[in-house]
Design a protein around this motif. Sequence first.
Motif, PDB file in Angstrom:
ATOM      1  N   ASP A 141      -0.890  -2.360  -0.851  1.00  0.00           N
ATOM      2  CA  ASP A 141      -1.843  -1.476  -1.530  1.00  0.00           C
ATOM      3  C   ASP A 141      -3.218  -1.439  -0.871  1.00  0.00           C
ATOM      4  N   HIS A 174      14.640  -5.419 -10.671  1.00  0.00           N
ATOM      5  CA  HIS A 174      13.991  -6.158  -9.570  1.00  0.00           C
ATOM      6  C   HIS A 174      14.839  -7.344  -9.124  1.00  0.00           C
ATOM      7  N   VAL A 219       2.890  -1.437   0.561  1.00  0.00           N
ATOM      8  CA  VAL A 219       3.388  -2.677  -0.050  1.00  0.00           C
ATOM      9  C   VAL A 219       2.242  -3.569  -0.517  1.00  0.00           C
ATOM     10  N   SER A 267      12.317  -2.576  -1.037  1.00  0.00           N
ATOM     11  CA  SER A 267      12.450  -1.300  -1.749  1.00  0.00           C
ATOM     12  C   SER A 267      11.878  -0.144  -0.937  1.00  0.00           C
ATOM     13  N   GLU A 268      10.727  -0.370  -0.301  1.00  0.00           N
ATOM     14  CA  GLU A 268      10.105   0.674   0.511  1.00  0.00           C
ATOM     15  C   GLU A 268      11.018   1.080   1.669  1.00  0.00           C
ATOM     16  N   THR A 270       6.399  -9.390  -3.462  1.00  0.00           N
ATOM     17  CA  THR A 270       6.055  -8.649  -2.243  1.00  0.00           C
ATOM     18  C   THR A 270       7.282  -8.376  -1.399  1.00  0.00           C
ATOM     19  N   LYS A 323       9.218  -5.572  -2.981  1.00  0.00           N
ATOM     20  CA  LYS A 323       8.550  -4.296  -2.772  1.00  0.00           C
ATOM     21  C   LYS A 323       8.745  -3.808  -1.342  1.00  0.00           C
TER      22      LYS A 323
END
Length: 228
Positions: free
Chosen positions: A188, A147, A186, A167-168, A161, A164
Amino acid sequence: MSVEKILVVEDHSDTLELLKYNLTSSGYGVVTAMDGHKALEQARNEKPDLILLDLMLPGMDGLEVCRRLKQETGTQHIPVIMLTAKGEEVDRVVGLELGVDDYVVKPFSPRELVLRIKAVLRRSLDSEPTKPDKWDREGLSVDFEAHTVEADGEEVPLTATEFKLLSELLQHEGKVRTRDHLLDTVWDTHFEGYSRTVDTHIRRLRQKLGNYADYIETVRGVGYRFKT
């Protein structure tokens, strides 16, 4: 071995029957819909292996159907072939940006269409998403396991966040992620009308990436993608 299932979305009954006949004869299972709302319902319930989607539909056109399919986690990975009588490049471009896998213009050869379906299904099977441990390009490095993000050898401090979100985008490099999809994956959850949340985080992420900010492209009216 299970039969591959195709959802055919077409509002002209003659064309629908022709497609159903040719696909069934080729060994596929077929489910049908004649409007956009029914197409979404069938896609959610039937989970087809591929969707053959007409562009010009009553009530909700094929582009809007595709946009909604790609926003939902349960249907976003289903390959889509757009079928249309229109040949303007703008339709092709928008469709491809939304994630359409192929584009067939009427009139078409049923035999050629079956071959295209086979090719898309084969590509879909061969490209099942795998998450890499690390991503590197020029001076930007992302370690998904640790990370961490480094730009020109310096660590970039991202919130959970922000990491994430990055990464998406990276794990779907070159593909558009809509704001609603990013909210779903991201955060959820889905915040109706809160797409500004995504824009704000994208702006902060770009600021932190500095010289690499332009890797994150804005697709106007749709969402964002990480430049290939």
